[in-house]
Design a protein around this motif. Structure first.
Motif, PDB file in Angstrom:
ATOM      1  N   ALA A   7       0.825  -1.199   0.000  1.00 47.08           N
ATOM      2  CA  ALA A   7       0.000   0.000   0.000  1.00 47.08           C
ATOM      3  C   ALA A   7       0.862   1.252   0.000  1.00 47.08           C
ATOM      4  N   THR A   8       0.296   2.333  -0.485  1.00 49.88           N
ATOM      5  CA  THR A   8       0.990   3.614  -0.388  1.00 49.88           C
ATOM      6  C   THR A   8       1.019   4.046   1.072  1.00 49.88           C
TER       7      THR A   8
ATOM      8  N   LYS B  48      -4.851   1.405   6.952  1.00 53.35           N
ATOM      9  CA  LYS B  48      -6.180   0.855   6.712  1.00 53.35           C
ATOM     10  C   LYS B  48      -6.165  -0.653   6.920  1.00 53.35           C
ATOM     11  N   ILE B  49      -7.248  -1.170   7.480  1.00 52.01           N
ATOM     12  CA  ILE B  49      -7.381  -2.614   7.686  1.00 52.01           C
ATOM     13  C   ILE B  49      -8.733  -3.047   7.121  1.00 52.01           C
ATOM     14  N   PRO B  50      -8.747  -3.990   6.205  1.00 50.45           N
ATOM     15  CA  PRO B  50      -7.584  -4.634   5.585  1.00 50.45           C
ATOM     16  C   PRO B  50      -7.023  -3.791   4.437  1.00 50.45           C
ATOM     17  N   ILE B  51      -5.807  -4.111   4.020  1.00 51.03           N
ATOM     18  CA  ILE B  51      -5.217  -3.448   2.855  1.00 51.03           C
ATOM     19  C   ILE B  51      -5.811  -4.079   1.604  1.00 51.03           C
ATOM     20  N   THR B  52      -6.566  -3.302   0.860  1.00 54.10           N
ATOM     21  CA  THR B  52      -7.268  -3.823  -0.315  1.00 54.10           C
ATOM     22  C   THR B  52      -6.672  -3.346  -1.632  1.00 54.10           C
ATOM     23  N   GLU B  53      -5.701  -2.432  -1.569  1.00 49.42           N
ATOM     24  CA  GLU B  53      -5.197  -1.839  -2.810  1.00 49.42           C
ATOM     25  C   GLU B  53      -3.728  -1.477  -2.661  1.00 49.42           C
ATOM     26  N   GLY B  54      -2.988  -1.638  -3.745  1.00 51.51           N
ATOM     27  CA  GLY B  54      -1.583  -1.257  -3.714  1.00 51.51           C
ATOM     28  C   GLY B  54      -0.809  -1.827  -4.884  1.00 51.51           C
ATOM     29  N   PHE B  55       0.488  -1.528  -4.903  1.00 52.20           N
ATOM     30  CA  PHE B  55       1.369  -2.093  -5.924  1.00 52.20           C
ATOM     31  C   PHE B  55       1.517  -3.596  -5.677  1.00 52.20           C
ATOM     32  N   LEU B  56       1.422  -4.366  -6.744  1.00 52.75           N
ATOM     33  CA  LEU B  56       1.645  -5.807  -6.646  1.00 52.75           C
ATOM     34  C   LEU B  56       3.139  -6.084  -6.728  1.00 52.75           C
ATOM     35  N   GLU B  57       3.643  -6.857  -5.776  1.00 49.11           N
ATOM     36  CA  GLU B  57       5.054  -7.222  -5.772  1.00 49.11           C
ATOM     37  C   GLU B  57       5.203  -8.720  -5.541  1.00 49.11           C
ATOM     38  N   VAL B  58       6.178  -9.315  -6.226  1.00 44.97           N
ATOM     39  CA  VAL B  58       6.491 -10.728  -6.035  1.00 44.97           C
ATOM     40  C   VAL B  58       7.916 -10.828  -5.518  1.00 44.97           C
ATOM     41  N   LYS B  59       8.132 -11.798  -4.644  1.00 38.96           N
ATOM     42  CA  LYS B  59       9.464 -12.015  -4.097  1.00 38.96           C
ATOM     43  C   LYS B  59      10.137 -13.127  -4.873  1.00 38.96           C
ATOM     44  N   ASP B  60      11.260 -12.801  -5.484  1.00 42.49           N
ATOM     45  CA  ASP B  60      11.968 -13.767  -6.318  1.00 42.49           C
ATOM     46  C   ASP B  60      13.462 -13.574  -6.092  1.00 42.49           C
ATOM     47  N   GLY B  61      14.152 -14.657  -5.806  1.00 41.69           N
ATOM     48  CA  GLY B  61      15.578 -14.548  -5.534  1.00 41.69           C
ATOM     49  C   GLY B  61      15.874 -13.723  -4.306  1.00 41.69           C
TER      50      GLY B  61
ATOM     51  N   TYR C 250      -0.887   6.585  -8.736  1.00 41.82           N
ATOM     52  CA  TYR C 250       0.142   5.556  -8.581  1.00 41.82           C
ATOM     53  C   TYR C 250       1.272   5.754  -9.595  1.00 41.82           C
ATOM     54  N   LYS C 251       0.906   6.200 -10.810  1.00 39.98           N
ATOM     55  CA  LYS C 251       1.929   6.425 -11.826  1.00 39.98           C
ATOM     56  C   LYS C 251       2.852   7.565 -11.435  1.00 39.98           C
ATOM     57  N   LEU C 252       2.257   8.638 -10.860  1.00 35.32           N
ATOM     58  CA  LEU C 252       3.071   9.759 -10.394  1.00 35.32           C
ATOM     59  C   LEU C 252       4.026   9.302  -9.298  1.00 35.32           C
TER      60      LEU C 252
ATOM     61  N   THR D 296      12.784  -0.140 -18.695  1.00 36.17           N
ATOM     62  CA  THR D 296      11.920  -1.321 -18.679  1.00 36.17           C
ATOM     63  C   THR D 296      10.465  -0.889 -18.558  1.00 36.17           C
ATOM     64  N   CYS D 297       9.579  -1.574 -19.245  1.00 35.88           N
ATOM     65  CA  CYS D 297       8.128  -1.325 -19.167  1.00 35.88           C
ATOM     66  C   CYS D 297       7.794   0.122 -19.540  1.00 35.88           C
ATOM     67  N   GLU D 298       8.335   0.588 -20.668  1.00 39.47           N
ATOM     68  CA  GLU D 298       8.148   1.988 -21.067  1.00 39.47           C
ATOM     69  C   GLU D 298       6.696   2.317 -21.382  1.00 39.47           C
ATOM     70  N   GLN D 299       5.942   1.319 -21.874  1.00 40.31           N
ATOM     71  CA  GLN D 299       4.543   1.558 -22.240  1.00 40.31           C
ATOM     72  C   GLN D 299       3.589   1.325 -21.074  1.00 40.31           C
ATOM     73  N   GLY D 300       4.145   0.994 -19.935  1.00 38.54           N
ATOM     74  CA  GLY D 300       3.286   0.711 -18.790  1.00 38.54           C
ATOM     75  C   GLY D 300       3.858   1.268 -17.506  1.00 38.54           C
ATOM     76  N   MET D 301       3.550   0.607 -16.388  1.00 39.90           N
ATOM     77  CA  MET D 301       3.979   1.012 -15.058  1.00 39.90           C
ATOM     78  C   MET D 301       3.874  -0.211 -14.147  1.00 39.90           C
ATOM     79  N   PRO D 302       4.331  -0.128 -12.898  1.00 38.74           N
ATOM     80  CA  PRO D 302       4.134  -1.264 -11.991  1.00 38.74           C
ATOM     81  C   PRO D 302       2.641  -1.552 -11.802  1.00 38.74           C
ATOM     82  N   VAL D 303       2.294  -2.827 -11.798  1.00 41.46           N
ATOM     83  CA  VAL D 303       0.890  -3.240 -11.666  1.00 41.46           C
ATOM     84  C   VAL D 303       0.322  -2.779 -10.327  1.00 41.46           C
ATOM     85  N   VAL D 304      -0.893  -2.239 -10.387  1.00 47.29           N
ATOM     86  CA  VAL D 304      -1.647  -1.870  -9.183  1.00 47.29           C
ATOM     87  C   VAL D 304      -2.912  -2.723  -9.159  1.00 47.29           C
ATOM     88  N   VAL D 305      -3.202  -3.330  -8.018  1.00 53.65           N
ATOM     89  CA  VAL D 305      -4.379  -4.184  -7.876  1.00 53.65           C
ATOM     90  C   VAL D 305      -5.277  -3.607  -6.792  1.00 53.65           C
ATOM     91  N   SER D 306      -6.583  -3.579  -7.066  1.00 51.77           N
ATOM     92  CA  SER D 306      -7.568  -3.119  -6.087  1.00 51.77           C
ATOM     93  C   SER D 306      -8.621  -4.205  -5.900  1.00 51.77           C
TER      94      SER D 306
END
Length: 745
Positions: A156-157, A163-176, A212-214, A253-263
């Protein structure tokens, strides 16, 4: 000399194994088939551009460990032969696999060679891995393979983190070992649906990405190197397929997009306000599906309503996709696990559904295809599940202190006092099993085992005189203790805290008593018995009040019946009181281990009580048991009392007090009601099936009892029972009912 051949063979095997290590081909693995968890399934191998299976010949726990670790799991729990996850298709790539358990890849283990097998797909092997991932594990990536990452989160930002629960924010995956963002260029709403389900939410919604893009433009980004391709009916991201590889070019990287945001949209029970709840899945009207027998939120045996009667679902073909439909329907996220073999205890009534087939997009389990005719299932095959639920932080405002283990102790709550958060105890006045049940659920510790009103033997960390909660009254269905009725800031605890602070002990398993309605209906009859033959029963208060002044030669009219009570739970039903504290009754010459085990009532059609009886548990024993179950409890020689799982205790109609005294009842139509464990003296996994009701017609000489059935004891009935039993101790309960919308109570 007799050992030489063995040594030679062993040396040959080691040499072959060592040789295979240096020349082992690169293979991919996946877990497929009819699985109930994302860390189990049929072992499939991707080799030479084609998926195939592994034969169970010579397979071992060591081989299963290699498979699981190659897939990024810490270890293997077990392996299953004979296509337990269904038969695969295509080639059987490996047969007679021998592993030491230390190999990095299944291809490094000794085998007949790729494609050399005399097996059929009925011998496909499966494995069950531990759910924990290997930290920092580096997965081999190929497009079209399952997504494999260590963890997933919504970040979440800063303004939204409280806020509880956190329902929205940047999606992140843990890898390596590092958290990474996903590029939004090929992201879809179906992907978001899967992410929301994993986080305990039944639905997703579109989000305004401009702020979120800003924010993202001002931060350094660390993108994951792949896109994701979900269909939307997956229960977990690991069930989705990996999309194309993303070219990592630093800030470009990802010039035509941005980090995924899920709500996500929370279920109504977890929404900040009722209007924000998930309306599509959560039915305001009478639900068609419910969960029973589970200790935690979002788990239990699946039961469905059909023709006004609740019944169970058979576990044939039961899988995580069908379980996810149920979870979303009830306002939770996707399913964590689809369970079989009555793992939350056996249900009662009919088995309504069998061989359920769901697409994963149904709004209700009743919309899925299933076998309506050829059921052929017993309650030993009842289906169950565990759902993903939102992280509400319930366990951060409550704790147990001073116990001998993490499952017991003084109950302490965190509350605001004078502008700061402090820990304090809970007043034990009116503290009972229902309150303990909520505490154990809130802490994720299972069922309540005992509720303690004295805890002087448990030392807590908070000062003894700090009582932060009093007058606690729970129905047993609440998620947290502060949702129960209590005095609020107006603490009233005459005994004080300290030695009289409330305490609990919790357990992972609990009994579940169910009365046989059929046995009651088939054994009811009337008997006229003289008062002089009822002296012992009179001493134990088993007759109506008019018996106090009755002549010894007069007769009492008794409604007699047998009761057969079965333990359908997962642990034995034992009296709460220890043997040394049982009460001896000289007249009947027996012990009472529970002062009131059952209530027997005759009610008018509007619910008014016209006659009553009760049964003390002078003998809780295993009268009969299911096949293969050994009796444990017998009353002979003042032995241990209880009811074993899978056994039942029969109180015959000719036993004293096994009746209702209806001497003063006028002819008419009535409701005959039996309530087991009415005061909740012993904790059970499900109290709602403890009530049986029959219709009765009495003409003054004969009685007809019919339509006996177990009825759902609704929450409001349980609250009424609590209020009636403890009215003199209760403050402000009218306000509580107004909060529940029960002003007419």
């Amino acid at each position: 000399p007799c050992y030489l051949p063995y040594v030679a063979v062993f040396s040959s095997l080691v040499l072959h194994h060592a040789a295979s290590n240096s020349s082992a081909p690169v293979i991919q693995l996946r877990l497929a088939g009819e699985k109930r968890k994302n860390y189990e399934g049929r072992v499939e191998v991707f080799y030479n551009g084609e998926w195939g299976t592994v034969c169970d010949d010579d397979f071992s726990r060591s081989a299963a460990r290699v498979v699981c670790r190659q897939l990024g799991f810490m270890d293997a729990e077990s392996w299953l032969p004979s296509a337990k996850y269904g038969r695969g298709e295509g080639r059987i790539w490996l047969d007679n696999v021998h592993c030491f358990g230390t190999e990095k890849s299944l291809a490094q283990c000794h085998s007949n060679g790729f494609g050399v097998s005399d097996c059929k797909h009925s011998e496909d092997v499966g494995v069950v891995c531990t759910s924990k991932r290997i930290p920092g594990f580096k997965f081999i990536r190929n497009q079209g393979l399952p997504v494999q990452v260590e963890d997933v989160r919504l970040r979440a930002t800063y303004s939204q983190r409280k806020k509880i629960p956190i329902t929205e924010g940047f999606l992140e995956v843990k890898d390596g070992g590092k958290w990474r963002q996903i590029c939004s260029e090929e992201w879809t709403q179906t992907n978001s649906r899967v992410i929301c389900g994993m986080n305990g939410f039944p639905g997703e919604k579109r989000v305004n990405t401009r702020p979120y893009k800003l924010l993202a433009n001002r931060r350094k980004k660390n993108y994951w190197g792949f896109s994701v391709n979900c269909t939307g009916n997956e229960a977990d991201l690991s069930d989705c397929k990996m999309g194309r590889e993303i070219e990592l070019k630093g800030n470009s990287t990802c010039e035509q997009g941005m980090p995924v945001v899920v709500s996500c949209v929370p279920g109504r029970a977890f929404a900040p306000t009722l209007s924000a709840g998930y309306r599509k899945a959560y039915r305001v009207e009478q639900p068609l599906v419910r969960l029973r027998g589970g200790a935690m939120i979002g788990e239990g045996r699946v039961e469905v309503l059909k023709n006004g009667e609740w019944g169970t679902v058979c576990d044939d073909n039961w899988n995580i996709r069908a379980a996810t439909v149920v979870c979303r329907e009830l306002g939770f996220g996707s399913a964590k696990e689809a369970m079989s073999s009555a793992q939350f205890g056996q249900g009662t009534g009919p088995v309504h559904m069998n061989k359920v087939e769901c697409s994963g997009f149904e709004k209700s389990l009743t919309e899925c295809q299933f076998n309506r005719h050829d059921l052929g299932c017993s309650h030993e095959e009842d289906a169950a599940l565990k759902c993903n639920v939102p992280d509400m932080g319930f366990n951060k405002r409550l704790r147990l202190n001073g116990g001998r283990n993490p499952f017991e102790g003084r109950v302490e709550v965190l509350a605001e006092r004078n502008g700061s958060a402090v820990w304090g105890s809970v007043c034990s006045d009116s503290w009972g099993t229902m309150e303990a049940t909520v505490v154990c659920r809130q802490l994720g510790l299972g069922f309540a085992s005992h509720a303690f009103q004295e805890t002087w033997y448990w030392e807590g960390e908070s000062p003894d005189d700090v009582v932060l909660m009093s007058g606690v009254r729970c129905s047993g269905t609440e998620y947290t203790l502060d949702q129960c009725l209590h005095h609020g800031k107006h603490i009233h605890c005459p005994k004080g805290g300290g030695r009289f602070a409330a305490g609990v002990s919790c357990t992972q398993l609990a009994p579940d008593l169910v009365l046989s309605a059929q046995a009651v209906e088939q054994t009811t009859y009337l008997e006229d018995r003289p008062m002089y033959a009822l002296q012992c029963a009179h001493e134990e208060h088993c007759l109506s009040k008019s018996a106090e002044t009755a002549d010894s030669n007069s007769y009492r009219r008794l409604l007699r019946f047998s009761s057969q009570i079965q333990n359908n739970g997962l642990s034995d039903f034992r009296p709460r009181a220890a043997h040394h504290s049982w009460v001896w009754h000289e007249c009947h010459r027996h012990y009472h281990s529970m002062e009131v085990f059952t209530h027997y009532d005759l009610l008018s059609l509007n619910g008014t009580k016209v006659a009553e009886g009760h049964k003390a548990s002078f003998c809780l024993e295993d009268t009969h048991c299911d096949e293969g179950i050994q009796k444990k409890y017998a009353c002979a020689n003042f032995g241990a009392q209880g009811i074993t799982v899978g056994c039942w205790d029969t109180y015959r109609h000719d036993i004293d007090c096994q009746w209702i005294d209806i001497t003063d009842v006028k002819p008419g139509d009535y409701i005959f009601q039996v309530v087991i464990n009415p005061n909740y003296e012993v904790a059970e996994s499900d109290y709602t099936n403890n009530v049986m009701k029959c219709r009765s017609r009495y003409d003054g000489q004969r009685i007809w009892t019919y339509n006996c059935q177990i009825v759902l004891w609704k929450t409001i009935d349980m609250i009424k029972q609590i209020v009636n039993n403890n009215l003199n101790k209760l403050w402000g309960f009218q306000c509580f009912f107004l909060r529940l919308g029960l002003a007419g109570f």
